[in-house]
Write an enzyme that holds these catalytic residues in place. Sequence first.
Site, PDB file in Angstrom:
ATOM      1  N   ARG A 243       0.854  -1.177   0.000  1.00 39.74           N
ATOM      2  CA  ARG A 243       0.000   0.000   0.000  1.00 39.74           C
ATOM      3  C   ARG A 243       0.892   1.229   0.000  1.00 39.74           C
ATOM      4  O   ARG A 243       1.729   1.400   0.891  1.00 39.74           O
ATOM      5  CB  ARG A 243      -0.913   0.014   1.225  1.00 39.74           C
ATOM      6  N   VAL A 244       0.807   2.073  -1.016  1.00 38.24           N
ATOM      7  CA  VAL A 244       1.511   3.353  -1.050  1.00 38.24           C
ATOM      8  C   VAL A 244       0.492   4.418  -0.672  1.00 38.24           C
ATOM      9  O   VAL A 244      -0.485   4.639  -1.380  1.00 38.24           O
ATOM     10  CB  VAL A 244       2.156   3.621  -2.423  1.00 38.24           C
ATOM     11  N   CYS A 248      -2.839  11.778   5.357  1.00 39.18           N
ATOM     12  CA  CYS A 248      -4.106  12.488   5.550  1.00 39.18           C
ATOM     13  C   CYS A 248      -4.358  12.504   7.052  1.00 39.18           C
ATOM     14  O   CYS A 248      -5.009  11.608   7.588  1.00 39.18           O
ATOM     15  CB  CYS A 248      -5.245  11.800   4.805  1.00 39.18           C
ATOM     16  N   CYS A 261      -9.322   7.713   3.447  1.00 42.84           N
ATOM     17  CA  CYS A 261      -7.892   7.513   3.684  1.00 42.84           C
ATOM     18  C   CYS A 261      -7.598   6.496   4.785  1.00 42.84           C
ATOM     19  O   CYS A 261      -6.862   5.530   4.565  1.00 42.84           O
ATOM     20  CB  CYS A 261      -7.216   8.843   3.985  1.00 42.84           C
ATOM     21  N   ARG A 292      -2.742  16.354  -0.646  1.00 45.44           N
ATOM     22  CA  ARG A 292      -2.200  16.269  -2.006  1.00 45.44           C
ATOM     23  C   ARG A 292      -0.937  17.117  -2.149  1.00 45.44           C
ATOM     24  O   ARG A 292      -0.681  17.729  -3.176  1.00 45.44           O
ATOM     25  CB  ARG A 292      -3.248  16.668  -3.044  1.00 45.44           C
ATOM     26  N   ASP A 330      -3.200  18.799  -7.746  1.00 46.98           N
ATOM     27  CA  ASP A 330      -2.386  17.811  -7.054  1.00 46.98           C
ATOM     28  C   ASP A 330      -0.914  18.182  -7.218  1.00 46.98           C
ATOM     29  O   ASP A 330      -0.481  18.503  -8.319  1.00 46.98           O
ATOM     30  CB  ASP A 330      -2.642  16.423  -7.662  1.00 46.98           C
ATOM     31  N   ARG A 332       1.663  16.162  -5.634  1.00 45.89           N
ATOM     32  CA  ARG A 332       2.396  15.082  -4.970  1.00 45.89           C
ATOM     33  C   ARG A 332       3.553  14.522  -5.793  1.00 45.89           C
ATOM     34  O   ARG A 332       4.442  13.876  -5.273  1.00 45.89           O
ATOM     35  CB  ARG A 332       1.439  13.953  -4.591  1.00 45.89           C
TER      36      ARG A 332
END
Length: 419
Positions: A243-244, A248, A261, A292, A330, A332
Amino acid sequence: MTKEFSRSAHVILTSHSKQVFKHSLPIHWGAKSPIERGPVIASLTDVKERNAIGTHSGSYAVYRALSIAQGSYKPTHRPDLHNTESPAKIGPFESWFDPDKMVSIDPWGLDPQKHFKKYFDEGYDIRPTIAVTQAHLLIPEIELAIKAGRLKIDGKIIRENGDIKVTKVALEPVWYLPGIAKRLGVEEGELRKILFQETAGMFPELVTRPDLKVLLPPIGSTTVYIFGNPEDLSNTNVELTCRVHDECNGSDVFGSDICTCRPYLIYGIEDAARTAQRGGVGIIAYYRKEGRALGEVTKFLVYNARKRQEGGDSAATYFRRTECVAGVEDARFQELMPDILQFFGIKKIHNLHSMSNMKYDAIVKSGIEVVNRISIPAELIPADAQVEIEAKKAAGYFTAEEVKKGDALEKVKGRPIDE
């Protein structure tokens, strides 16, 4: 002017292209051995040894500065690294020797006192940017999963009291600027200029020292949680669940129900533990990219704007309101995200917990095979998060069955999906 202040002023005010000290070691990014590659030295105890822009601890460097200003921290302090080495063996891997595989972290920043003992013995102040330890996680939802029979107490991965044994890895950002520029498709000179301008000149060396190719940016770190044997992460024959997850705080820590999240994070943790129990290995990579990577203030402003607009919150305006407030939907930059996976020598992910095209595309482009993509089960979606899910469906969100086939998700209406 104190000696300490004059030292700091020297760093800031006299950084020029010709100011290269003989004690400053060269860095050959992607070299085949740590000594040939050279250590990243960003400590301030001897400015003549520095071969990188910025300093250690990311955004926490500001607190260190406050401690020095208050007189409670000696600027000449050097950490005692005795008994701090990793309890788990990690690397080196082929990816450590490829200058394109990792451009945002320094793999040799793990246990540098071992990799660069020669330079330590010569008095160089080389500091770790990666640390590994072992711990146990006690999570209420995991206790519920045990009671429901989805997880079992085995005494190895999950102990009798319900906590999970993990290996934790903290990684501070170390940017190799030519590699960052190449990854983002921009010229290095342009990248350096904009970084200098948009941080209000925080690092003059970006434009005055083209010989310095490494930057330690003042941003958050990444933490990785490994379930099972860390050495199995690089073994393509061992099932790997991943899981990446991007930070949050409101949901992950405080359980805010406006997004998915925390449920998705916990679902990933549960599946990672389950994979480890059946002989595989699980990994959760937790990136400090709040809102984000736009920040929590921006996030809350967007929440207000969405809820107060005419007709109420809606999927149609979910992404547009973010852009109206922040100027971009975004920030990120998932292009840099796979570096963390490359650090562990990962070549194959059997189960990727992510519905994000941007994350999936970046991982696959980095050379890592993804077999299955796993979506969040419908029953885990909070009622107030339905708008988020509907927005993602409109942007190209697919069903769990389609995702699990391992096929790349299409991009619909030109907008990428992301959690």
